[in-house]
Design a protein around this motif. Structure first.
Motif, PDB file in Angstrom:
ATOM      1  N   GLN A   1      91.161  28.738  17.057  1.00  0.00           N
ATOM      2  CA  GLN A   1      90.419  29.617  17.957  1.00  0.00           C
ATOM      3  C   GLN A   1      89.129  30.139  17.326  1.00  0.00           C
ATOM      4  O   GLN A   1      88.418  30.933  17.927  1.00  0.00           O
ATOM      5  CB  GLN A   1      91.307  30.789  18.386  1.00  0.00           C
ATOM      6  CG  GLN A   1      92.479  30.366  19.257  1.00  0.00           C
ATOM      7  CD  GLN A   1      93.443  31.499  19.552  1.00  0.00           C
ATOM      8  OE1 GLN A   1      93.032  32.627  19.810  1.00  0.00           O
ATOM      9  NE2 GLN A   1      94.733  31.218  19.526  1.00  0.00           N
ATOM     10  N   GLY A   2      88.847  29.694  16.115  1.00  0.00           N
ATOM     11  CA  GLY A   2      87.596  30.041  15.475  1.00  0.00           C
ATOM     12  C   GLY A   2      87.593  31.342  14.706  1.00  0.00           C
ATOM     13  O   GLY A   2      86.521  31.809  14.298  1.00  0.00           O
ATOM     14  N   LEU A   3      88.752  31.944  14.464  1.00  0.00           N
ATOM     15  CA  LEU A   3      88.801  33.182  13.697  1.00  0.00           C
ATOM     16  C   LEU A   3      88.471  32.896  12.233  1.00  0.00           C
ATOM     17  O   LEU A   3      88.839  31.845  11.696  1.00  0.00           O
ATOM     18  CB  LEU A   3      90.170  33.842  13.801  1.00  0.00           C
ATOM     19  CG  LEU A   3      90.388  34.747  15.027  1.00  0.00           C
ATOM     20  CD1 LEU A   3      90.406  33.931  16.309  1.00  0.00           C
ATOM     21  CD2 LEU A   3      91.691  35.523  14.881  1.00  0.00           C
ATOM     22  N   GLY A   4      87.798  33.836  11.597  1.00  0.00           N
ATOM     23  CA  GLY A   4      87.481  33.696  10.193  1.00  0.00           C
ATOM     24  C   GLY A   4      88.690  33.911   9.310  1.00  0.00           C
ATOM     25  O   GLY A   4      89.735  34.397   9.758  1.00  0.00           O
ATOM     26  N   GLU A   5      88.543  33.582   8.035  1.00  0.00           N
ATOM     27  CA  GLU A   5      89.655  33.675   7.098  1.00  0.00           C
ATOM     28  C   GLU A   5      90.278  35.063   7.064  1.00  0.00           C
ATOM     29  O   GLU A   5      91.509  35.210   7.078  1.00  0.00           O
ATOM     30  CB  GLU A   5      89.193  33.280   5.698  1.00  0.00           C
ATOM     31  CG  GLU A   5      90.286  33.375   4.652  1.00  0.00           C
ATOM     32  CD  GLU A   5      89.787  33.061   3.252  1.00  0.00           C
ATOM     33  OE1 GLU A   5      90.113  33.827   2.324  1.00  0.00           O
ATOM     34  OE2 GLU A   5      89.080  32.051   3.073  1.00  0.00           O
ATOM     35  N   ALA A   6      89.463  36.098   7.024  1.00  0.00           N
ATOM     36  CA  ALA A   6      89.986  37.455   6.920  1.00  0.00           C
ATOM     37  C   ALA A   6      90.860  37.814   8.125  1.00  0.00           C
ATOM     38  O   ALA A   6      91.929  38.424   7.976  1.00  0.00           O
ATOM     39  CB  ALA A   6      88.842  38.461   6.785  1.00  0.00           C
ATOM     40  N   GLU A   7      90.427  37.432   9.316  1.00  0.00           N
ATOM     41  CA  GLU A   7      91.215  37.721  10.511  1.00  0.00           C
ATOM     42  C   GLU A   7      92.479  36.880  10.559  1.00  0.00           C
ATOM     43  O   GLU A   7      93.547  37.350  10.973  1.00  0.00           O
ATOM     44  CB  GLU A   7      90.372  37.485  11.769  1.00  0.00           C
ATOM     45  CG  GLU A   7      89.462  38.637  12.132  1.00  0.00           C
ATOM     46  CD  GLU A   7      90.251  39.886  12.494  1.00  0.00           C
ATOM     47  OE1 GLU A   7      90.678  40.016  13.647  1.00  0.00           O
ATOM     48  OE2 GLU A   7      90.449  40.740  11.599  1.00  0.00           O
ATOM     49  N   VAL A   8      92.385  35.631  10.144  1.00  0.00           N
ATOM     50  CA  VAL A   8      93.574  34.781  10.098  1.00  0.00           C
ATOM     51  C   VAL A   8      94.619  35.412   9.190  1.00  0.00           C
ATOM     52  O   VAL A   8      95.804  35.525   9.552  1.00  0.00           O
ATOM     53  CB  VAL A   8      93.221  33.364   9.615  1.00  0.00           C
ATOM     54  CG1 VAL A   8      94.486  32.561   9.330  1.00  0.00           C
ATOM     55  CG2 VAL A   8      92.363  32.635  10.654  1.00  0.00           C
ATOM     56  N   LEU A   9      94.198  35.851   8.020  1.00  0.00           N
ATOM     57  CA  LEU A   9      95.136  36.450   7.075  1.00  0.00           C
ATOM     58  C   LEU A   9      95.716  37.758   7.616  1.00  0.00           C
ATOM     59  O   LEU A   9      96.913  38.023   7.490  1.00  0.00           O
ATOM     60  CB  LEU A   9      94.440  36.696   5.738  1.00  0.00           C
ATOM     61  CG  LEU A   9      94.052  35.439   4.952  1.00  0.00           C
ATOM     62  CD1 LEU A   9      93.181  35.814   3.762  1.00  0.00           C
ATOM     63  CD2 LEU A   9      95.282  34.676   4.492  1.00  0.00           C
ATOM     64  N   ARG A  10      94.879  38.566   8.224  1.00  0.00           N
ATOM     65  CA  ARG A  10      95.333  39.866   8.746  1.00  0.00           C
ATOM     66  C   ARG A  10      96.361  39.703   9.858  1.00  0.00           C
ATOM     67  O   ARG A  10      97.300  40.512   9.976  1.00  0.00           O
ATOM     68  CB  ARG A  10      94.134  40.661   9.253  1.00  0.00           C
ATOM     69  CG  ARG A  10      94.453  42.092   9.649  1.00  0.00           C
ATOM     70  CD  ARG A  10      93.213  42.833  10.113  1.00  0.00           C
ATOM     71  NE  ARG A  10      92.743  42.356  11.408  1.00  0.00           N
ATOM     72  CZ  ARG A  10      93.234  42.761  12.583  1.00  0.00           C
ATOM     73  NH1 ARG A  10      94.218  43.635  12.623  1.00  0.00           N
ATOM     74  NH2 ARG A  10      92.748  42.301  13.716  1.00  0.00           N
ATOM     75  N   LEU A  11      96.199  38.656  10.655  1.00  0.00           N
ATOM     76  CA  LEU A  11      97.081  38.454  11.810  1.00  0.00           C
ATOM     77  C   LEU A  11      98.246  37.513  11.527  1.00  0.00           C
ATOM     78  O   LEU A  11      98.989  37.166  12.443  1.00  0.00           O
ATOM     79  CB  LEU A  11      96.265  37.934  12.997  1.00  0.00           C
ATOM     80  CG  LEU A  11      95.213  38.910  13.537  1.00  0.00           C
ATOM     81  CD1 LEU A  11      94.400  38.252  14.636  1.00  0.00           C
ATOM     82  CD2 LEU A  11      95.860  40.197  14.048  1.00  0.00           C
ATOM     83  N   CYS A  12      98.423  37.116  10.273  1.00  0.00           N
ATOM     84  CA  CYS A  12      99.577  36.288   9.913  1.00  0.00           C
ATOM     85  C   CYS A  12     100.805  37.182   9.770  1.00  0.00           C
ATOM     86  O   CYS A  12     101.251  37.527   8.666  1.00  0.00           O
ATOM     87  CB  CYS A  12      99.314  35.527   8.623  1.00  0.00           C
ATOM     88  SG  CYS A  12      98.767  33.834   8.884  1.00  0.00           S
ATOM     89  N   VAL A  13     101.333  37.583  10.902  1.00  0.00           N
ATOM     90  CA  VAL A  13     102.533  38.410  10.971  1.00  0.00           C
ATOM     91  C   VAL A  13     103.461  37.760  11.992  1.00  0.00           C
ATOM     92  O   VAL A  13     103.062  36.890  12.750  1.00  0.00           O
ATOM     93  CB  VAL A  13     102.195  39.856  11.382  1.00  0.00           C
ATOM     94  CG1 VAL A  13     101.317  40.523  10.335  1.00  0.00           C
ATOM     95  CG2 VAL A  13     101.506  39.883  12.744  1.00  0.00           C
ATOM     96  N   GLY A  14     104.718  38.195  12.005  1.00  0.00           N
ATOM     97  CA  GLY A  14     105.613  37.601  12.994  1.00  0.00           C
ATOM     98  C   GLY A  14     107.055  38.018  12.810  1.00  0.00           C
ATOM     99  O   GLY A  14     107.357  38.996  12.125  1.00  0.00           O
ATOM    100  N   ASP A  15     107.950  37.235  13.421  1.00  0.00           N
ATOM    101  CA  ASP A  15     109.397  37.463  13.338  1.00  0.00           C
ATOM    102  C   ASP A  15     109.762  38.894  13.710  1.00  0.00           C
ATOM    103  O   ASP A  15     110.042  39.731  12.850  1.00  0.00           O
ATOM    104  CB  ASP A  15     109.931  37.141  11.938  1.00  0.00           C
ATOM    105  CG  ASP A  15     109.901  35.659  11.637  1.00  0.00           C
ATOM    106  OD1 ASP A  15     109.841  34.873  12.591  1.00  0.00           O
ATOM    107  OD2 ASP A  15     109.937  35.294  10.463  1.00  0.00           O
ATOM    108  N   THR A  16     109.750  39.177  14.999  1.00  0.00           N
ATOM    109  CA  THR A  16     110.042  40.533  15.461  1.00  0.00           C
ATOM    110  C   THR A  16     111.503  40.906  15.230  1.00  0.00           C
ATOM    111  O   THR A  16     112.385  40.048  15.183  1.00  0.00           O
ATOM    112  CB  THR A  16     109.709  40.673  16.962  1.00  0.00           C
ATOM    113  OG1 THR A  16     110.408  39.665  17.708  1.00  0.00           O
ATOM    114  CG2 THR A  16     108.213  40.512  17.183  1.00  0.00           C
ATOM    115  N   ILE A  17     111.736  42.189  15.069  1.00  0.00           N
ATOM    116  CA  ILE A  17     113.086  42.710  14.845  1.00  0.00           C
ATOM    117  C   ILE A  17     113.949  42.434  16.073  1.00  0.00           C
ATOM    118  O   ILE A  17     113.536  42.672  17.208  1.00  0.00           O
ATOM    119  CB  ILE A  17     113.031  44.226  14.564  1.00  0.00           C
ATOM    120  CG1 ILE A  17     112.213  44.501  13.299  1.00  0.00           C
ATOM    121  CG2 ILE A  17     114.429  44.805  14.446  1.00  0.00           C
ATOM    122  CD1 ILE A  17     112.796  43.934  12.030  1.00  0.00           C
TER     123      ILE A  17
END
Length: 238
Positions: free
Chosen positions: A50-66
């Motif tokens: 989607q064209g996000l930069g490295e910093a945004e990719v790293l910041r949004l690398c979250v997941g696996d909800t409780i």
């Protein structure tokens, strides 16, 4: 899930940093790539496409909800739910971070939008190598200060856990591991341990999919078909 183009993107940005960090360890670059593919391969490839930069990719690398449930099924590790997280020091601040991370990530990742609409849901995995929130009680600053959004920090966090699991499954003190032994460590990274009798058929398995160990090996072999900085790959991509 990640393809060769995604892995090429990943290596072009992180291979040098990974190489420095794994020097003197038994883990290979392709193993670390495979771990990132398995842990957050449903996230960072879509973000980078989607064209996000490295910093945004790293910041949004979250997941696996409780996903703990009233009947006792679902997640058993800390925190089982919002109430358990709020019961510890710093828990309220962590919930706010984990909840906002889910909402912002779900803008880009459709599969998480249903969870994001449920106000009690929040992420438990943080960083490209998915440091689990169960470690919050022993390393709260890593999560509260969002260190996972920096590649060097999420990589160091993963390597510490890999070394612990290497020791737990009987490979401690070794400076070389075969590919299958590295995958065994990855299985322990996912499950806490490794049963040699079961081989690669261990770890998380999505419905109708492969076991964690099988998937890591597949990603490792795929990574070996992608060269670094103009170098020839270890395996012929054909």
């Amino acid at each position: 899930m990640p393809d060769r183009a995604d892995i090429r993107w990943f290596k072009s940005r992180f291979a040098t940093r990974i190489g420095r960090a794994i020097a003197g360890t038994p883990f290979s670059l392709d193993f670390m790539v495979a771990l990132a593919c398995q842990e957050t391969g449903e996230i960072w490839p879509l973000l980078r496409r989607q064209g996000l930069g490295e910093a945004e990719v790293l910041r949004l690398c979250v997941g696996d909800t409780i996903d703990a449930r009233p009947d006792g099924r679902g997640r058993r590790a800390f925190p089982r739910d919002k109430a358990q997280l709020l019961s510890v020091e710093g828990g309220a601040a962590m919930f706010a971070i984990a909840r906002q991370a889910l909402v912002e990530m779900a803008v880009h990742i459709p599969g998480y939008r249903g969870a994001a609409r449920q106000p009690q849901k929040f992420c438990r995995g943080f960083g490209q190598f998915q440091g689990d929130l169960q470690f919050f009680r022993v390393d709260a600053p890593y999560f509260l200060e969002q260190r996972y959004a920096r590649f060097d920090q999420t990589l160091a966090h993963a390597l510490r856990e890999l070394h612990l699991k290497q020791q737990r499954i009987g490979f401690g003190g070794r400076d070389t591991l075969s590919i299958l032994e590295q995958v065994a460590v990855a299985i322990a990274y996912n499950t806490g341990n490794f049963d040699p009798r079961r081989g690669l058929r261990q770890g998380f398995r999505p419905e109708g999919g492969k076991f964690y160990g099988e998937a890591v090996l597949d990603f490792l072999r795929l990574s070996e078909t992608v060269g670094v900085a103009g170098e020839e790959p270890l395996l012929d991509p054909a």
